[in-house]
Design a protein around this motif. Structure first.
Motif, PDB file in Angstrom:
ATOM      1  N   TRP A  22      55.394  64.946 150.493  1.00  0.00           N
ATOM      2  CA  TRP A  22      56.296  66.222 151.076  1.00  0.00           C
ATOM      3  C   TRP A  22      57.094  66.257 149.467  1.00  0.00           C
ATOM      4  O   TRP A  22      56.963  67.972 149.647  1.00  0.00           O
ATOM      5  CB  TRP A  22      57.334  65.434 151.911  1.00  0.00           C
ATOM      6  N   VAL A  23      56.953  65.517 148.747  1.00  0.00           N
ATOM      7  CA  VAL A  23      57.556  65.775 147.066  1.00  0.00           C
ATOM      8  C   VAL A  23      56.989  66.942 147.003  1.00  0.00           C
ATOM      9  O   VAL A  23      56.806  67.402 145.936  1.00  0.00           O
ATOM     10  CB  VAL A  23      57.948  65.119 146.262  1.00  0.00           C
ATOM     11  N   LYS A  24      56.021  65.977 146.417  1.00  0.00           N
ATOM     12  CA  LYS A  24      54.005  67.143 145.494  1.00  0.00           C
ATOM     13  C   LYS A  24      54.120  68.804 146.708  1.00  0.00           C
ATOM     14  O   LYS A  24      54.453  69.079 145.343  1.00  0.00           O
ATOM     15  CB  LYS A  24      53.217  66.031 146.136  1.00  0.00           C
ATOM     16  N   GLN A  25      53.975  68.120 147.921  1.00  0.00           N
ATOM     17  CA  GLN A  25      53.813  69.671 148.936  1.00  0.00           C
ATOM     18  C   GLN A  25      54.872  70.467 147.386  1.00  0.00           C
ATOM     19  O   GLN A  25      55.570  71.776 147.887  1.00  0.00           O
ATOM     20  CB  GLN A  25      53.570  69.779 150.080  1.00  0.00           C
ATOM     21  N   HIS A  26      56.704  70.354 147.721  1.00  0.00           N
ATOM     22  CA  HIS A  26      57.484  71.276 147.673  1.00  0.00           C
ATOM     23  C   HIS A  26      57.607  71.616 145.795  1.00  0.00           C
ATOM     24  O   HIS A  26      57.465  72.767 146.110  1.00  0.00           O
ATOM     25  CB  HIS A  26      58.855  69.696 147.502  1.00  0.00           C
ATOM     26  N   GLU A  49      49.811  72.829 140.342  1.00  0.00           N
ATOM     27  CA  GLU A  49      48.628  73.299 141.053  1.00  0.00           C
ATOM     28  C   GLU A  49      48.407  72.415 142.364  1.00  0.00           C
ATOM     29  O   GLU A  49      48.930  71.645 142.845  1.00  0.00           O
ATOM     30  CB  GLU A  49      48.259  72.863 140.263  1.00  0.00           C
ATOM     31  N   GLY A  50      48.037  73.877 143.262  1.00  0.00           N
ATOM     32  CA  GLY A  50      47.427  73.520 144.569  1.00  0.00           C
ATOM     33  C   GLY A  50      47.922  74.080 145.098  1.00  0.00           C
ATOM     34  O   GLY A  50      48.125  75.614 144.809  1.00  0.00           O
ATOM     35  N   VAL A  51      47.686  74.445 146.408  1.00  0.00           N
ATOM     36  CA  VAL A  51      47.443  75.185 147.584  1.00  0.00           C
ATOM     37  C   VAL A  51      49.037  75.649 148.046  1.00  0.00           C
ATOM     38  O   VAL A  51      49.439  74.632 148.815  1.00  0.00           O
ATOM     39  CB  VAL A  51      46.624  74.800 148.880  1.00  0.00           C
ATOM     40  N   SER A  52      50.189  75.929 148.282  1.00  0.00           N
ATOM     41  CA  SER A  52      51.356  76.293 149.167  1.00  0.00           C
ATOM     42  C   SER A  52      51.008  76.438 150.313  1.00  0.00           C
ATOM     43  O   SER A  52      50.114  76.544 151.317  1.00  0.00           O
ATOM     44  CB  SER A  52      51.805  77.920 148.954  1.00  0.00           C
ATOM     45  N   THR A  53      52.133  75.796 150.654  1.00  0.00           N
ATOM     46  CA  THR A  53      52.172  75.717 152.384  1.00  0.00           C
ATOM     47  C   THR A  53      51.984  77.460 153.420  1.00  0.00           C
ATOM     48  O   THR A  53      51.176  77.140 153.837  1.00  0.00           O
ATOM     49  CB  THR A  53      53.531  75.129 152.797  1.00  0.00           C
ATOM     50  N   ALA A  54      52.618  77.916 152.314  1.00  0.00           N
ATOM     51  CA  ALA A  54      52.660  79.804 152.491  1.00  0.00           C
ATOM     52  C   ALA A  54      50.722  80.078 152.921  1.00  0.00           C
ATOM     53  O   ALA A  54      50.559  80.330 153.631  1.00  0.00           O
ATOM     54  CB  ALA A  54      53.136  80.664 151.574  1.00  0.00           C
ATOM     55  N   GLU A  55      50.732  79.746 151.600  1.00  0.00           N
ATOM     56  CA  GLU A  55      48.749  80.234 151.673  1.00  0.00           C
ATOM     57  C   GLU A  55      47.677  78.954 153.208  1.00  0.00           C
ATOM     58  O   GLU A  55      47.198  79.947 152.897  1.00  0.00           O
ATOM     59  CB  GLU A  55      48.016  79.947 150.285  1.00  0.00           C
ATOM     60  N   ALA A  56      48.242  78.120 152.379  1.00  0.00           N
ATOM     61  CA  ALA A  56      47.445  77.032 153.570  1.00  0.00           C
ATOM     62  C   ALA A  56      47.682  77.340 155.192  1.00  0.00           C
ATOM     63  O   ALA A  56      46.506  77.529 155.943  1.00  0.00           O
ATOM     64  CB  ALA A  56      48.052  75.628 154.051  1.00  0.00           C
ATOM     65  N   LYS A 105      44.887  79.645 158.215  1.00  0.00           N
ATOM     66  CA  LYS A 105      44.608  78.587 159.431  1.00  0.00           C
ATOM     67  C   LYS A 105      44.692  79.667 159.881  1.00  0.00           C
ATOM     68  O   LYS A 105      43.418  79.411 161.258  1.00  0.00           O
ATOM     69  CB  LYS A 105      45.886  77.769 159.442  1.00  0.00           C
ATOM     70  N   ASP A 106      45.347  80.759 159.395  1.00  0.00           N
ATOM     71  CA  ASP A 106      45.624  81.805 160.211  1.00  0.00           C
ATOM     72  C   ASP A 106      44.158  83.037 160.312  1.00  0.00           C
ATOM     73  O   ASP A 106      43.854  83.053 161.375  1.00  0.00           O
ATOM     74  CB  ASP A 106      46.719  82.921 160.226  1.00  0.00           C
ATOM     75  N   LEU A 107      43.734  82.943 159.027  1.00  0.00           N
ATOM     76  CA  LEU A 107      42.249  83.882 159.378  1.00  0.00           C
ATOM     77  C   LEU A 107      41.226  82.797 159.349  1.00  0.00           C
ATOM     78  O   LEU A 107      40.719  83.873 160.261  1.00  0.00           O
ATOM     79  CB  LEU A 107      42.279  83.959 157.572  1.00  0.00           C
ATOM     80  N   GLU A 108      40.827  81.976 159.568  1.00  0.00           N
ATOM     81  CA  GLU A 108      40.153  80.959 159.937  1.00  0.00           C
ATOM     82  C   GLU A 108      40.188  81.538 160.868  1.00  0.00           C
ATOM     83  O   GLU A 108      39.504  81.515 162.282  1.00  0.00           O
ATOM     84  CB  GLU A 108      40.491  80.003 159.745  1.00  0.00           C
ATOM     85  N   ARG A 109      41.267  80.768 162.406  1.00  0.00           N
ATOM     86  CA  ARG A 109      41.143  81.001 163.446  1.00  0.00           C
ATOM     87  C   ARG A 109      41.235  82.847 163.700  1.00  0.00           C
ATOM     88  O   ARG A 109      39.865  82.965 164.872  1.00  0.00           O
ATOM     89  CB  ARG A 109      42.827  81.113 164.244  1.00  0.00           C
TER      90      ARG A 109
END
Length: 107
Positions: free
Chosen positions: A50-54, A62-69, A73-77
């Protein structure tokens, strides 16, 4: 089947905030994570995630933000749904094309 999360978003946010606020009281961030994880009843690795994602969401890591993820996910659906619709349209098109051929042959 995914089970519902054990910890609400509010609890997660509070736990992350506690780690960040009390980091200086511990020899390392991991020590702070272990201390606070025990208090909220989760394993340290979960809180550390959770801390790393924050940190990713805040642009500190560096990494994929929650909003980007979520967007991915929405685009894949949407892609899955469009592929299904496309397949249905192909089948319908083939059906009606065959029906038109059959009608012309009979006339």
């Amino acid at each position: 089947m995914r089970k519902s999360p054990k910890f609400s978003p509010e609890v997660r946010e509070r736990a992350v905030r506690m780690v960040l606020e009390h980091r200086h009281e511990h020899p390392s961030q991991w020590a702070a994570v272990e201390s606070i994880a025990a208090k909220i009843g989760c394993v340290p690795q979960t809180l550390h995630t959770w801390v790393k994602q924050h940190e990713v969401d805040a642009g500190q890591r560096e990494g994929v933000s929650t909003a980007e993820a979520q967007r991915i996910k929405d685009l894949e659906r949407e892609v899955r749904e469009l592929r299904k619709a496309n397949e249905i349209l192909k089948l319908a098109s083939a059906f009606f094309a065959q029906a038109e051929l059959d009608r012309r042959i009979k006339s």
